[in-house]
Scaffold this active site. Structure first.
Site, mmCIF file in Angstrom:
data_model
loop_
_atom_site.group_PDB
_atom_site.id
_atom_site.type_symbol
_atom_site.label_atom_id
_atom_site.label_comp_id
_atom_site.label_asym_id
_atom_site.label_seq_id
_atom_site.Cartn_x
_atom_site.Cartn_y
_atom_site.Cartn_z
ATOM 1 N N THR A 1 0.868 -1.188 0.000
ATOM 2 C CA THR A 1 0.000 0.000 0.000
ATOM 3 C C THR A 1 0.907 1.240 0.000
ATOM 4 O OG1 THR A 1 -0.076 -0.174 2.422
ATOM 5 C CG2 THR A 1 -1.955 -1.067 1.208
ATOM 6 N N THR B 1 2.870 4.912 -1.067
ATOM 7 C CA THR B 1 2.371 6.279 -1.227
ATOM 8 C C THR B 1 1.984 6.490 -2.690
ATOM 9 O OG1 THR B 1 3.866 6.966 0.522
ATOM 10 C CG2 THR B 1 2.976 8.708 -0.874
ATOM 11 N N GLU C 1 11.219 -5.404 10.892
ATOM 12 C CA GLU C 1 12.168 -6.229 10.146
ATOM 13 C C GLU C 1 13.426 -6.439 10.991
ATOM 14 O OE1 GLU C 1 12.620 -4.778 6.132
ATOM 15 O OE2 GLU C 1 10.463 -4.473 5.998
ATOM 16 N N LYS D 1 -2.865 1.388 13.904
ATOM 17 C CA LYS D 1 -1.633 1.023 13.189
ATOM 18 C C LYS D 1 -0.893 2.276 12.729
ATOM 19 C CE LYS D 1 1.574 -0.898 10.988
ATOM 20 N NZ LYS D 1 2.708 -1.562 11.614
ATOM 21 N N CYS E 1 7.844 1.920 5.826
ATOM 22 C CA CYS E 1 6.545 2.284 6.398
ATOM 23 C C CYS E 1 6.454 3.612 7.135
ATOM 24 C CB CYS E 1 6.065 1.153 7.293
ATOM 25 S SG CYS E 1 5.714 -0.312 6.318
ATOM 26 N N PHE E 2 7.457 3.984 7.925
ATOM 27 C CA PHE E 2 7.276 5.191 8.752
ATOM 28 C C PHE E 2 6.892 6.396 7.897
ATOM 29 C CE2 PHE E 2 10.027 4.043 12.733
ATOM 30 C CZ PHE E 2 9.042 3.163 13.124
ATOM 31 N N ARG F 1 14.622 -0.112 1.559
ATOM 32 C CA ARG F 1 13.585 0.856 1.219
ATOM 33 C C ARG F 1 13.682 2.075 2.142
ATOM 34 N NH1 ARG F 1 8.431 -3.131 0.807
ATOM 35 N NH2 ARG F 1 9.482 -4.067 2.598
HETATM 36 P P1 NAD Z 1 6.076 -5.963 -0.099
HETATM 37 O O1 NAD Z 1 6.133 -4.980 -1.185
HETATM 38 O O2 NAD Z 1 7.321 -6.594 0.429
HETATM 39 O O3 NAD Z 1 5.062 -7.142 -0.491
HETATM 40 C C1 NAD Z 1 3.817 -6.956 -1.095
HETATM 41 C C2 NAD Z 1 3.596 -8.119 -2.056
HETATM 42 O O4 NAD Z 1 2.267 -8.065 -2.555
HETATM 43 C C3 NAD Z 1 4.511 -8.066 -3.286
HETATM 44 O O5 NAD Z 1 5.269 -9.273 -3.347
HETATM 45 C C4 NAD Z 1 3.550 -7.932 -4.477
HETATM 46 O O6 NAD Z 1 3.992 -8.626 -5.630
HETATM 47 C C5 NAD Z 1 2.291 -8.570 -3.888
HETATM 48 N N1 NAD Z 1 1.033 -8.208 -4.583
HETATM 49 C C6 NAD Z 1 0.605 -6.982 -4.981
HETATM 50 N N2 NAD Z 1 -0.610 -7.092 -5.545
HETATM 51 C C7 NAD Z 1 -0.972 -8.403 -5.505
HETATM 52 C C8 NAD Z 1 -2.119 -9.142 -5.922
HETATM 53 N N3 NAD Z 1 -3.167 -8.553 -6.510
HETATM 54 N N4 NAD Z 1 -2.123 -10.471 -5.704
HETATM 55 C C9 NAD Z 1 -1.076 -11.101 -5.133
HETATM 56 N N5 NAD Z 1 0.045 -10.445 -4.714
HETATM 57 C C10 NAD Z 1 0.082 -9.120 -4.884
HETATM 58 O O7 NAD Z 1 5.316 -5.214 1.115
HETATM 59 P P2 NAD Z 1 5.440 -5.503 2.683
HETATM 60 O O8 NAD Z 1 6.643 -4.825 3.230
HETATM 61 O O9 NAD Z 1 5.213 -6.948 2.949
HETATM 62 O O10 NAD Z 1 4.168 -4.676 3.195
HETATM 63 C C11 NAD Z 1 2.858 -5.108 2.899
HETATM 64 C C12 NAD Z 1 1.893 -4.291 3.746
HETATM 65 O O11 NAD Z 1 2.153 -4.529 5.136
HETATM 66 C C13 NAD Z 1 2.017 -2.777 3.559
HETATM 67 O O12 NAD Z 1 0.741 -2.219 3.702
HETATM 68 C C14 NAD Z 1 2.889 -2.355 4.724
HETATM 69 O O13 NAD Z 1 2.637 -1.022 5.126
HETATM 70 C C15 NAD Z 1 2.463 -3.299 5.816
HETATM 71 N N6 NAD Z 1 3.481 -3.593 6.843
HETATM 72 C C16 NAD Z 1 4.775 -3.825 6.484
HETATM 73 C C17 NAD Z 1 5.716 -4.147 7.469
HETATM 74 C C18 NAD Z 1 7.158 -4.406 7.125
HETATM 75 O O14 NAD Z 1 7.948 -4.549 8.045
HETATM 76 N N7 NAD Z 1 7.558 -4.487 5.886
HETATM 77 C C19 NAD Z 1 5.310 -4.264 8.802
HETATM 78 C C20 NAD Z 1 3.968 -4.030 9.125
HETATM 79 C C21 NAD Z 1 3.054 -3.707 8.131
HETATM 80 C C1 UGA Z 2 8.531 -0.331 12.068
HETATM 81 C C2 UGA Z 2 7.822 -0.558 13.399
HETATM 82 O O1 UGA Z 2 8.797 -0.676 14.436
HETATM 83 C C3 UGA Z 2 6.971 -1.817 13.346
HETATM 84 O O2 UGA Z 2 6.248 -1.964 14.562
HETATM 85 C C4 UGA Z 2 5.984 -1.707 12.167
HETATM 86 O O3 UGA Z 2 5.219 -2.888 12.073
HETATM 87 C C5 UGA Z 2 6.763 -1.494 10.882
HETATM 88 O O4 UGA Z 2 7.584 -0.290 11.011
HETATM 89 C C6 UGA Z 2 5.882 -1.268 9.701
HETATM 90 O O5 UGA Z 2 4.729 -0.889 9.833
HETATM 91 O O6 UGA Z 2 6.440 -1.466 8.638
HETATM 92 P P1 UGA Z 2 10.698 -1.333 10.890
HETATM 93 O O7 UGA Z 2 10.530 -0.179 9.962
HETATM 94 O O8 UGA Z 2 10.895 -2.685 10.327
HETATM 95 O O9 UGA Z 2 9.431 -1.418 11.876
HETATM 96 O O10 UGA Z 2 11.962 -1.046 11.836
HETATM 97 P P2 UGA Z 2 12.212 -0.141 13.140
HETATM 98 O O11 UGA Z 2 12.951 -0.949 14.109
HETATM 99 O O12 UGA Z 2 10.979 0.513 13.614
HETATM 100 O O13 UGA Z 2 13.224 0.957 12.572
HETATM 101 C C7 UGA Z 2 12.792 1.950 11.663
HETATM 102 C C8 UGA Z 2 13.916 2.941 11.425
HETATM 103 O O14 UGA Z 2 14.149 3.743 12.576
HETATM 104 C C9 UGA Z 2 15.262 2.293 11.104
HETATM 105 O O15 UGA Z 2 15.910 3.041 10.114
HETATM 106 C C10 UGA Z 2 16.014 2.371 12.420
HETATM 107 O O16 UGA Z 2 17.406 2.346 12.263
HETATM 108 C C11 UGA Z 2 15.521 3.710 12.930
HETATM 109 N N1 UGA Z 2 15.603 3.871 14.409
HETATM 110 C C12 UGA Z 2 14.926 3.032 15.225
HETATM 111 C C13 UGA Z 2 16.346 4.924 14.938
HETATM 112 O O17 UGA Z 2 16.959 5.712 14.200
HETATM 113 N N2 UGA Z 2 16.391 5.081 16.304
HETATM 114 C C14 UGA Z 2 15.715 4.259 17.153
HETATM 115 O O18 UGA Z 2 15.793 4.466 18.384
HETATM 116 C C15 UGA Z 2 14.974 3.215 16.600
#
Ligand code: NAD
Ligand code: UGA
Length: 454
Positions: free
Chosen positions: A85, A87, A158, A213, A269-270, A339
């Site tokens: 999802t 931007t 991650e 979230k 995400c942030f 990313r």
């Molecule tokens: P990503 O880009 O790694 O994965 C998304 C996947 O969805 C891709 O592999 C893409 O090919 C697939 N896709 C897109 N459209 C599709 C369709 N119609 N059918 C089947 N597959 C399809 O993204 P992500 O990092 O896993 O994030 C996914 C969602 O979760 C986002 O909304 C993100 O904000 C949220 N999220 C991510 C994290 C994280 O740490 N990466 C943590 C919490 C929440």
């Molecule tokens: C973050 C949130 O921590 C998760 O809870 C959430 O699910 C996720 O985003 C999401 O929605 O994608 P993530 O981005 O994987 O997780 O990693 P973080 O540990 O949160 O770090 C984010 C960034 O902040 C990194 O660049 C990290 O180095 C930086 N960071 C973190 C700082 O600069 N200072 C800190 O004290 C902590």
């Protein structure tokens, strides 16, 4: 339970694997054939500690990978949607709103391929009230089918994703307050209750869950921007940001986490989620609230840009032609994800300054090369940090990989151009020891340690 996970990215792959590990029959679906083929052949497309072992254990037993959404949707009891999802880059809300086209496409595919009622779970991070649109699309069918859309946002980070899922602080499930909405919530509670203590499974209404979230990410990012703002003041006043962070973090109302000053926050995400929050606030006629959250992003952009400015200023106002080793490409340690990595923002800026940039990272170099596009031609990619730093004028630490703190900096210093500079964008090194070795040391939120007369 028969579970389908649509979108096998970071979230889909890790959560799908976790559901399989806890006894469900799971199919992870993705439109990216290359990704699915690689998972089928046992190759994990991302670096995430501990993930490979669990995927390989469940793969082919009760964890499957497929590109065939039609067949797998029809058979599933619960469908988790974890598509991207990002931007929006076009049209209304470009640069701020969430692009929900992948979500909507998935909803339509689910509708086309269902012949029985389903529970659809929003796992992707979505704007508050997205579920209304999804319900309208799904329940617009002429087959007489009813769908329950529930929200179950993912909070994993991650690098620690497996432990975050195995021992979550909480699981959040939001649904409609109707009998069928409550029944859908209960089905999902039952899935999680296999390994998550009941008191950690929170149930709310749909909108609270969706908004929580975005709010959680905004609060986490806000803490980083807040500590980085104070770090800048430390640099002007001889205060030390680590001491300040420790002093305020011992106040139990503030707490110690997420107070590490840095070159800036990255990750997929942030930024995107706060931009989305800003958009929503403006959309709902709350411009003051929108500007409040926008400042978190502006502070982060300043932090990245200011880091490069400090480097250039310290190195006698020019880095043109100077070899600079960047330690770290990933947006944080223990991941191959680049990313929105501040490391790559710094890399691009330095290339713009005509420095000879050498990028070193244990797991993220290939992703970095792709992300940098045409800029990559002007960057040297070198996995070995010792080789990267040889004959360099400066080193910048941009990712907090623990191995960067364990290098032999005396040996590195001996092979660098002098005066040698080190810029610690993550505050992970022993700055006093480096200074005694001969380096001019610049950290975040600390007075510089240099051999130059002021
Ligand atoms: P990503 O880009 O790694 O994965 C998304 C996947 O969805 C891709 O592999 C893409 O090919 C697939 N896709 C897109 N459209 C599709 C369709 N119609 N059918 C089947 N597959 C399809 O993204 P992500 O990092 O896993 O994030 C996914 C969602 O979760 C986002 O909304 C993100 O904000 C949220 N999220 C991510 C994290 C994280 O740490 N990466 C943590 C919490 C929440
Ligand atoms: C973050 C949130 O921590 C998760 O809870 C959430 O699910 C996720 O985003 C999401 O929605 O994608 P993530 O981005 O994987 O997780 O990693 P973080 O540990 O949160 O770090 C984010 C960034 O902040 C990194 O660049 C990290 O180095 C930086 N960071 C973190 C700082 O600069 N200072 C800190 O004290 C902590």
């Amino acid at each position: 339970m028969k579970i389908s996970v649509v979108g096998t990215g970071y979230v889909g792959l890790v959560t799908g694997t976790c559901f399989a590990e806890t006894g469900n029959y799971v199919t992870c679906i993705d439109i990216n054939r290359g990704k699915v083929d690689s998972l089928r052949s046992g190759k994990i497309p991302i670096y995430e500690p501990g993930l490979e072992e669990v995927v390989l254990e469940a793969r082919g037993v009760n964890l499957f990978f497929s590109t065939e959404i039609d067949k797998n949707i029809a058979e599933a009891d619960i469908i988790f949607v974890s598509v991207n999802t990002p931007t929006k880059t076009f049209g209304q809300g470009a640069g701020r709103a969430a692009d929900l086209q992948y979500w909507e496409k998935t909803a339509r595919q689910i509708l086309d391929n269902s012949d029985s009622p389903k529970i659809i779970v929003e796992k992707s991070t979505v704007p508050v009230r997205t579920a209304v649109a999804m319900e309208r699309i799904l329940n617009s069918n002429s087959k007489g089918l009813s769908f329950d859309v529930i929200s179950n946002p993912e909070f994993l980070a991650e690098g620690t994703a497996i432990q975050d899922l195995e021992k979550p602080d909480r699981v959040l499930i939001g649904g409609r307050e109707t009998p069928s909405g409550q029944k859908a919530i209960q089905s999902l509670v039952d899935v999680y209750a296999h390994w998550v203590p009941r008191e950690r499974i929170l149930t709310t209404n749909l909108w609270s869950s969706e908004l929580s979230k975005l709010t959680a990410n905004a609060f986490l990012a806000q803490r980083i921007s807040s500590i980085n703002a104070i770090a800048n003041l430390c640099e002007k006043t001889e205060a030390d940001i680590n001491e300040v962070a420790h002093a305020i973090g011992t106040d139990s109302r503030i707490g110690p986490n997420f107070l590490r000053a840095s070159v800036g926050f990255g990750g997929s995400c942030f930024r995107k989620d706060i931009l989305n929050l800003v958009y929503l606030c403006d959309f709902y006629g709350l411009p003051e609230v929108a500007r409040y959250w926008e400042q978190v992003i502006k502070m982060n952009e300043f932090q990245e840009a200011n880091f490069v400015s400090k480097m250039v200023t310290a190195m006698f106002n020019t880095v043109a032609g100077k070899r600079i080793a960047l330690f770290g490409a990933a947006f944080k340690a223990h991941t191959s994800d680049i990313r929105e990595s501040p490391a790559l923002a710094v890399c691009r800026e330095l290339v713009g300054e005509r420095a000879q940039v050498v990028l070193s990272d244990p797991h993220a170099l290939e992703n970095a090369r792709q992300d940098l596009g045409a800029t990559a031609e002007q960057v040297i990619f070198e996995p070995d940090p010792y080789t990267a730093a040889r004959e360099a004028h400066a080193i910048a630490i941009l990712t907090e990989w623990p191995q960067f703190a364990e290098l032999d900096y005396q040996a590195i210093y001996d092979e660098m151009v002098h005066p040698a500079f080190i810029f610690d964008g993550r505050n992970i090194l022993d700055h006093r020891a480096l200074f005694e070795t001969g380096f001019n040391v610049y950290a975040i939120g600390k007075p510089p340690l240099t051999s130059f007369a002021s």
